[in-house]
Design a protein around this motif. Structure first.
Motif, PDB file in Angstrom:
ATOM      1  N   UNK A 273       0.782  -1.189  -0.060  1.00 45.09           N
ATOM      2  CA  UNK A 273      -0.024  -0.177   0.087  1.00 45.09           C
ATOM      3  C   UNK A 273       0.885   1.236   0.114  1.00 45.09           C
ATOM      4  N   UNK A 274       1.850   1.237   0.932  1.00 39.25           N
ATOM      5  CA  UNK A 274       2.622   2.512   0.831  1.00 39.25           C
ATOM      6  C   UNK A 274       3.472   2.695  -0.439  1.00 39.25           C
ATOM      7  N   UNK A 275       3.817   1.817  -1.209  1.00 40.81           N
ATOM      8  CA  UNK A 275       4.493   1.896  -2.563  1.00 40.81           C
ATOM      9  C   UNK A 275       3.305   2.302  -3.550  1.00 40.81           C
ATOM     10  N   UNK A 276       2.233   1.585  -3.538  1.00 37.54           N
ATOM     11  CA  UNK A 276       1.053   1.807  -4.460  1.00 37.54           C
ATOM     12  C   UNK A 276       0.551   3.156  -4.276  1.00 37.54           C
ATOM     13  N   UNK A 277       0.361   3.856  -3.079  1.00 34.07           N
ATOM     14  CA  UNK A 277       0.087   5.257  -2.978  1.00 34.07           C
ATOM     15  C   UNK A 277       1.096   6.334  -3.605  1.00 34.07           C
TER      16      UNK A 277
END
Length: 388
Positions: A273-277
């Motif tokens: 999620x952090x990399x996606x966002x």
């Protein structure tokens, strides 16, 4: 019955005479006061944006009124191209330019510390570039002096700069930016305190901000940019920039929660999620700032204040560099150049946060405060008495 031209001419004469008395106002503030009195006599643009209905609730415009209306203006340009008294008319009514000049005054007057605001006002682009370059160089040199060479860190950022060190550096910079912005907005709000906001006023303001309602132009078809044609480009690029910034901020917050709440340490997988966002936020921010930069170069010379271009471009460039260096760092995080790229990216991000209270970011905060003031004010009965 007096004609509209006669009423406007009388308002212009009264405004010019009043300038002599109202010496507390600066030249730019007096110009907004003069123009608003002419617009009050005309009222053709009353339905264009929040500025004009807020204007009609006043007969005179003191410093707090002028600052409030200037920050309520979103510089869409619709009123300029619709005004029969715009240049080259002798009244020279140019609402976007006059409002932009006063907005700059508010950024400087309410800046804390004030010396930083004056410095950024004069040299926005230079200060941004020098600060980003200086901080990046400092981090690169610090890395070499500590490790003796570029560390072989793989994709692990914390092998280059320890987590606690990064948290301390960015915590201090973020706290300073939040404190400086908070002090500035508090002073702006106290200048003309409309009272406590209701839930409906706060909800309306949130909707106006999140939708960028007043970048829709006077007719909802968009802003004017290089000519009198309406375009939604400015609104869309602002959306890309605004929500891209929020996605990047969300990425940092999620990564912080991972680290402290779940003890999940970076590096995170590309599917996390952090990399996606962060990835989508960076791409959105890159697209938005690129578009705003091009629009800024093409903007009609009568729109806004050309003297503020350095400040405008300085903020856009820092946002653009933040997105670009972040995406490059993500793409090359498993290569040998990652440590240097990380130092450059962190230097740019620190420069961005350090200048937030003094650059164009502040206009979003002050505009939000002005919109909330207007949402509160219009729910109250007008104090003006209208005689037939």
């Amino acid at each position: 019955m007096q004609s509209l031209e006669a009423l406007a001419r009388e308002a212009s004469a009264l405004a010019k005479n009043e300038i002599i008395v109202r010496s507390a106002l600066s030249e730019q503030e007096n110009e907004v006061s003069r123009i608003m009195q002419i617009c009050n006599a005309c009222r053709y643009c009353e339905g264009f944006c929040a500025v004009f209905p807020a204007m009609t609730r006043r007969l005179e415009f003191d410093r707090s009124d002028v600052h409030f209306l200037a920050n309520l203006c979103h510089n869409c340009g619709a009123c300029l191209h619709s005004c029969q008294y715009a240049p080259p008319h002798e009244f020279a009514v140019n609402v976007p330019k006059a409002m932009a000049q006063v907005r700059l005054t508010t950024y400087v007057d309410y800046a804390w510390p004030s010396a930083f605001g004056r410095l950024y006002k004069r040299n926005g682009l230079t200060v941004s570039a020098a600060l980003a370059g200086g901080l990046a160089l400092f981090l690169v040199l610090g890395m070499y002096m500590t490790a003796g060479s570029v560390p072989a860190a793989g994709a692990n950022f914390y092998a280059v700069f320890p987590h606690n060190l990064l948290a301390l550096m960015f915590g201090v910079v973020f706290a300073f930016a939040a404190l400086a912005l908070g002090i500035g907005v508090r002073q702006f709000w106290r200048n003309e305190n409309p009272g406590a906001p209701s839930m409906s006023a706060a909800s309306e303001t949130a909707g106006d901000v999140l939708s960028l309602r007043y970048l829709g132009g006077g007719h909802g078809d968009g802003c004017n940019n290089e000519d009198d044609a309406y375009t939604l480009a400015r609104r869309r690029f602002h959306h890309f920039t605004f929500y891209g910034f929020l996605l990047c901020l969300a990425s940092t917050c999620v990564a912080t929660a991972y680290h402290y709440l779940f003890r999940w340490e970076a590096p995170y997988a590309l599917s996390s999620l952090p990399v996606f966002l962060g990835s989508f936020g960076g791409m959105s921010l890159l697209a938005g700032t690129s578009g705003l930069f091009v629009l800024n170069l093409k903007r009609h010379p009568l729109h806004g204040d050309r003297g503020q271009r350095s400040m405008d471009v300085g903020f856009i460039v820092l946002l653009w560099l933040t997105a670009l260096t972040g995406l490059i760092l993500l793409a090359l995080r498993e290569t040998s150049v990652m440590p240097v790229l990380l130092a450059v990216h962190l230097g740019v991000v620190m420069a961005l946060f350090a200048t937030l209270p003094y650059g164009k970011f502040a206009h979003g905060i002050f505009r939000t405060a002005a919109l909330l003031k207007w949402a509160i004010e219009k729910r109250k009965p007008s104090t003006l008495l209208v005689e037939d």
